[in-house]
Design a protein around this motif. Structure first.
Motif, PDB file in Angstrom:
ATOM      1  N   ALA A   1      20.689   5.311 -18.301  1.00 50.70           N
ATOM      2  CA  ALA A   1      19.260   6.247 -17.780  1.00 50.70           C
ATOM      3  C   ALA A   1      18.090   5.258 -17.378  1.00 50.70           C
ATOM      4  O   ALA A   1      17.293   5.181 -16.640  1.00 50.70           O
ATOM      5  CB  ALA A   1      19.018   6.906 -18.786  1.00 50.70           C
ATOM      6  N   VAL A   2      18.149   3.970 -18.369  1.00 52.17           N
ATOM      7  CA  VAL A   2      17.029   3.046 -18.092  1.00 52.17           C
ATOM      8  C   VAL A   2      17.251   2.306 -16.919  1.00 52.17           C
ATOM      9  O   VAL A   2      15.988   1.943 -16.237  1.00 52.17           O
ATOM     10  CB  VAL A   2      17.300   2.027 -19.245  1.00 52.17           C
ATOM     11  N   PHE A   3      18.345   1.901 -16.356  1.00 54.34           N
ATOM     12  CA  PHE A   3      18.538   0.973 -15.094  1.00 54.34           C
ATOM     13  C   PHE A   3      18.555   1.948 -13.867  1.00 54.34           C
ATOM     14  O   PHE A   3      18.053   1.524 -12.918  1.00 54.34           O
ATOM     15  CB  PHE A   3      19.826   0.312 -15.098  1.00 54.34           C
ATOM     16  N   THR A   4      18.915   3.305 -14.304  1.00 50.95           N
ATOM     17  CA  THR A   4      18.578   4.373 -12.939  1.00 50.95           C
ATOM     18  C   THR A   4      17.014   4.354 -12.988  1.00 50.95           C
ATOM     19  O   THR A   4      16.637   4.535 -11.586  1.00 50.95           O
ATOM     20  CB  THR A   4      19.140   5.480 -13.343  1.00 50.95           C
ATOM     21  N   ALA A   5      16.373   4.346 -13.982  1.00 48.43           N
ATOM     22  CA  ALA A   5      14.856   4.701 -13.902  1.00 48.43           C
ATOM     23  C   ALA A   5      14.255   3.418 -13.255  1.00 48.43           C
ATOM     24  O   ALA A   5      13.353   3.440 -12.419  1.00 48.43           O
ATOM     25  CB  ALA A   5      14.330   4.831 -15.162  1.00 48.43           C
ATOM     26  N   GLN A   6      14.949   2.128 -13.656  1.00 53.61           N
ATOM     27  CA  GLN A   6      14.415   1.262 -12.680  1.00 53.61           C
ATOM     28  C   GLN A   6      14.483   1.099 -11.381  1.00 53.61           C
ATOM     29  O   GLN A   6      13.502   0.691 -10.740  1.00 53.61           O
ATOM     30  CB  GLN A   6      15.019  -0.309 -13.659  1.00 53.61           C
ATOM     31  N   GLN A   7      15.463   1.416 -10.814  1.00 51.37           N
ATOM     32  CA  GLN A   7      15.698   1.558  -9.455  1.00 51.37           C
ATOM     33  C   GLN A   7      14.918   2.706  -8.773  1.00 51.37           C
ATOM     34  O   GLN A   7      14.293   2.457  -7.776  1.00 51.37           O
ATOM     35  CB  GLN A   7      17.425   1.600  -9.220  1.00 51.37           C
ATOM     36  N   ALA A   8      14.755   3.588  -9.535  1.00 53.23           N
ATOM     37  CA  ALA A   8      13.999   4.857  -9.176  1.00 53.23           C
ATOM     38  C   ALA A   8      12.444   4.611  -8.938  1.00 53.23           C
ATOM     39  O   ALA A   8      11.815   5.683  -8.521  1.00 53.23           O
ATOM     40  CB  ALA A   8      14.342   6.284  -9.673  1.00 53.23           C
ATOM     41  N   THR A   9      12.013   3.781  -9.608  1.00 53.25           N
ATOM     42  CA  THR A   9      10.600   3.379  -9.374  1.00 53.25           C
ATOM     43  C   THR A   9       9.973   3.287  -8.132  1.00 53.25           C
ATOM     44  O   THR A   9       8.995   3.237  -7.557  1.00 53.25           O
ATOM     45  CB  THR A   9      10.030   2.306 -10.305  1.00 53.25           C
ATOM     46  N   GLY A  10      11.040   2.620  -7.245  1.00 53.90           N
ATOM     47  CA  GLY A  10      10.781   2.344  -5.776  1.00 53.90           C
ATOM     48  C   GLY A  10      10.570   0.862  -5.671  1.00 53.90           C
ATOM     49  O   GLY A  10      10.497   0.206  -4.583  1.00 53.90           O
ATOM     50  N   ALA A  11      10.472   0.078  -6.634  1.00 55.48           N
ATOM     51  CA  ALA A  11      10.130  -1.242  -6.523  1.00 55.48           C
ATOM     52  C   ALA A  11      11.085  -2.129  -5.815  1.00 55.48           C
ATOM     53  O   ALA A  11      10.929  -3.171  -5.056  1.00 55.48           O
ATOM     54  CB  ALA A  11       9.939  -1.995  -8.108  1.00 55.48           C
ATOM     55  N   THR A  12      12.704  -1.925  -6.233  1.00 54.87           N
ATOM     56  CA  THR A  12      13.720  -2.679  -5.757  1.00 54.87           C
ATOM     57  C   THR A  12      13.661  -2.402  -4.067  1.00 54.87           C
ATOM     58  O   THR A  12      13.921  -3.442  -3.504  1.00 54.87           O
ATOM     59  CB  THR A  12      14.912  -2.403  -6.432  1.00 54.87           C
ATOM     60  N   ALA A  13      13.343  -1.109  -3.833  1.00 52.65           N
ATOM     61  CA  ALA A  13      13.394  -1.005  -2.509  1.00 52.65           C
ATOM     62  C   ALA A  13      12.341  -1.617  -1.496  1.00 52.65           C
ATOM     63  O   ALA A  13      12.361  -2.172  -0.748  1.00 52.65           O
ATOM     64  CB  ALA A  13      13.137   0.484  -1.968  1.00 52.65           C
ATOM     65  N   PHE A  14      11.129  -1.991  -2.387  1.00 52.04           N
ATOM     66  CA  PHE A  14      10.028  -2.822  -1.776  1.00 52.04           C
ATOM     67  C   PHE A  14      10.723  -4.054  -1.459  1.00 52.04           C
ATOM     68  O   PHE A  14      10.213  -4.666  -0.610  1.00 52.04           O
ATOM     69  CB  PHE A  14       8.846  -2.706  -2.596  1.00 52.04           C
ATOM     70  N   ALA A  15      11.368  -4.769  -2.580  1.00 52.35           N
ATOM     71  CA  ALA A  15      12.022  -6.050  -2.506  1.00 52.35           C
ATOM     72  C   ALA A  15      12.742  -6.025  -1.223  1.00 52.35           C
ATOM     73  O   ALA A  15      12.602  -7.124  -0.808  1.00 52.35           O
ATOM     74  CB  ALA A  15      12.593  -6.325  -3.984  1.00 52.35           C
ATOM     75  N   TYR A  16      13.641  -5.111  -1.144  1.00 55.85           N
ATOM     76  CA  TYR A  16      14.669  -5.447   0.081  1.00 55.85           C
ATOM     77  C   TYR A  16      13.957  -5.335   1.275  1.00 55.85           C
ATOM     78  O   TYR A  16      14.389  -5.920   2.369  1.00 55.85           O
ATOM     79  CB  TYR A  16      15.768  -4.503  -0.015  1.00 55.85           C
ATOM     80  N   TYR A  17      13.099  -4.245   1.501  1.00 53.41           N
ATOM     81  CA  TYR A  17      12.471  -3.854   2.740  1.00 53.41           C
ATOM     82  C   TYR A  17      10.900  -4.088   2.670  1.00 53.41           C
ATOM     83  O   TYR A  17      10.079  -3.398   3.579  1.00 53.41           O
ATOM     84  CB  TYR A  17      12.910  -2.319   2.968  1.00 53.41           C
ATOM     85  N   GLY A  18      10.436  -5.196   2.089  1.00 52.23           N
ATOM     86  CA  GLY A  18       9.014  -5.415   2.096  1.00 52.23           C
ATOM     87  C   GLY A  18       8.503  -5.399   3.641  1.00 52.23           C
ATOM     88  O   GLY A  18       7.401  -4.545   3.835  1.00 52.23           O
ATOM     89  N   PRO A  19       8.884  -5.993   4.503  1.00 55.81           N
ATOM     90  CA  PRO A  19       8.349  -6.107   6.030  1.00 55.81           C
ATOM     91  C   PRO A  19       8.495  -4.679   6.415  1.00 55.81           C
ATOM     92  O   PRO A  19       7.217  -4.672   7.090  1.00 55.81           O
ATOM     93  CB  PRO A  19       9.390  -7.221   6.533  1.00 55.81           C
ATOM     94  N   GLN A  20       9.511  -3.929   6.255  1.00 58.62           N
ATOM     95  CA  GLN A  20       9.583  -2.601   7.067  1.00 58.62           C
ATOM     96  C   GLN A  20       8.488  -1.782   6.196  1.00 58.62           C
ATOM     97  O   GLN A  20       7.756  -1.087   7.014  1.00 58.62           O
ATOM     98  CB  GLN A  20      10.948  -2.107   6.778  1.00 58.62           C
TER      99      GLN A  20
END
Length: 499
Positions: free
Chosen positions: A272-291
């Motif tokens: 649950a802790v690592f699911t929550a980390q990903q669900a914050t949206g921050a990692t998506a920003f890391a991958y797709y910052g320019p977009q």
């Protein structure tokens, strides 16, 4: 009172810096690919149209996460048999092989995808072993701070990748293949340093003890503490006692134990802790910052890459401040809750602004665009004060020696699973949902705050052995109660006497 020597602190910090090069790899790879996929040279060499861009971005990111997810289960028996050092070195070598395949200009997206999967295997394996090795070696007084090195190195990796992307886009013509090959190929440098750096470290004290290599375990502990005094002797005895008790109580480990009553809550919490980390949206920003920044302010020249690079600098500054001045001074449960609530406020407000004042698309700077950029920068500061650095040391702390390897593997595999899911779907979310993407992340953050407050345990200041012998039923409640802490210490003292 801490018994740590100056040399012992220095060695603990050195170990954290070396093993957390794995975090730098994770961050650099996460950040580099989003920018590379926007470069004209890459699009020309791999021959895909604008209509195919979303699918290409999705697969280039998602397939690597899939490889990392699989590696979480493969690496567990490897590190159990060979140890932490050799496992990390193997992961480093596998990652380099994948990067070599990615860097060669084959003009084949399929070959590039194969390289991404292979690199993902190395990256995913190291993400399991690195926090495990760190938690088993560093003293409890520094465990949260040094465990947070992983996220700090992750942010530095992202920061570096963003500026490399911006630099090659600005200074190398889009007609030259080296424009995309340089940022991709540079990944081999930190991977090589990670593998070679492991030669300068001792094997995990707890792993050596678990395998009956007691003299080597003692030498390992003496080295990392830079002392053979009474405090080190007592710690060695505590480690040995804890490992022996666990070995006697449960011989013949089976994977089904992870769902037994005493481990079920730990396993669920790790996932649950690592699911929550990903669900914050921050990692998506890391991958797709320019977009993302193109959605917020439009695109003119390389402005979205520049804003992404500044975004990376903000991440580093925030995470460095947390690691140096905050990590061991705050209640983890409270800061995880507060961080999620603050992120929710930033994301929901961003959604409202983008909905009512969408970007013009011509690169014109508007007050709404400035506001959304500020909100995203505030969001990433909150993330790097909470859900960015803390899940790595937290999950590595809650499992006993007997189930730490599979426990961390289960937790980190969940991280990679949802990393895969969100990296695969985010390009489509940006293209089809627009402002709704930010609203979705904000609602997720509200749920994460509730989970942190009602579902997490406080582990700050406890040794791994103290945490191990806490009643599993107490997980989900605060363990930072003075009376409970004193009783736990007494129990360990009794065990020492009996041994």
């Amino acid at each position: 009172m801490s018994q740590l020597t100056t040399a012992g602190k220095a060695r603990a910090y050195y170990l954290g810096a070396v093993v957390c090069l794995g975090g730098f790899l994770f961050g650099y790879d996460s950040g580099i690919i989003g920018g590379v996929l926007t470069l004209k040279s890459y699009q020309h060499d791999f021959r895909y149209s604008a209509k195919q861009a979303t699918r290409t971005q999705s697969l280039a990111n998602g397939l690597q996460q899939l490889g990392a997810f699989v590696a979480c289960f493969i690496i567990w028996p490897v590190t159990h048999k060979l140890g932490r050092k050799k496992a990390i070195m193997i992961c480093s070598a596998i990652f380099i092989v994948g990067v070599i395949i990615e860097t060669i200009n084959t003009h084949s997206r399929s070959a590039f995808y194969v390289g991404r999967v292979i690199a993902g295997l190395g990256l995913g394996g190291s993400s399991v072993v690195v926090p495990m090795f760190s938690s088993e070696m560093v003293p409890k007084e520094l465990r949260g701070q040094i465990g947070s090195f992983y996220q700090l190195m992750f942010t530095i990796g992202i920061f570096t990748s963003y500026w490399v992307d911006y630099g090659v886009a600005k200074d190398i013509p889009g007609t030259q293949s080296r424009q995309w090959q340089i940022p991709v190929g540079l990944q081999m440098l930190p991977a090589g340093l990670l593998g070679l750096g492991m030669l300068t470290l001792k094997e995990s004290t707890r792993w050596l003890t678990q395998h009956g290599r007691h003299e080597e375990a003692w030498q390992s502990l003496k080295w990392i503490r830079a002392s053979d005094g009474d405090a080190t002797v007592a710690e060695m005895e505590e480690i040995r006692t804890g490992v022996e008790i666990e070995a006697r109580e449960r011989e013949g480990f089976r994977l089904s134990e992870m769902l037994s009553p005493e481990n079920r809550r730990r396993t669920f919490t790790a996932s649950a802790v690592f699911t929550a980390q990903q669900a914050t949206g921050a990692t998506a920003f890391a991958y797709y910052g320019p977009q993302y920044f193109k959605l917020l302010v439009g695109n003119k020249g390389n402005s979205n890459l520049l804003l992404t690079a500044i975004f990376g600098a903000v991440k580093v500054a925030a995470c460095l401040t947390f690691v140096l001045f905050v990590a061991e001074k705050v209640n983890r449960r409270k800061i995880l809750t507060a961080g999620a609530l603050f992120m929710a406020a930033c994301q929901i407000t961003t959604a409202a602004v983008v909905k009512t004042h969408p970007a013009r698309g011509d690169g014109t700077v508007t007050s709404a665009g400035i506001a959304t950029i500020a909100l995203i920068y505030l969001f990433v500061i909150a993330y790097n004060f909470s859900w960015g650095p803390l899940p790595w040391p937290y999950v590595s702390e809650i499992f006993p020696t007997r189930t730490r390897e599979p426990g961390i593997a289960v937790g980190v595999s969940t991280q990679w699973l949802f990393n895969f899911i969100f990296s695969l779907t985010t390009p489509y979310m940006i293209a089809n949902m627009g402002w709704g993407t930010f609203l979705l992340w904000g609602l997720f953050d509200v749920c994460i705050a509730a989970f942190a407050w009602f579902g997490l345990t406080e582990t700050r200041g406890k040794s791994l052995e103290e945490i191990t012998h806490l009643d599993a039923a107490s997980l989900g409640k605060t363990l930072y109660d003075d009376d409970f802490g004193r009783s736990t210490g007494a129990e360990i003292g009794d065990m020492k006497t009996q041994s």
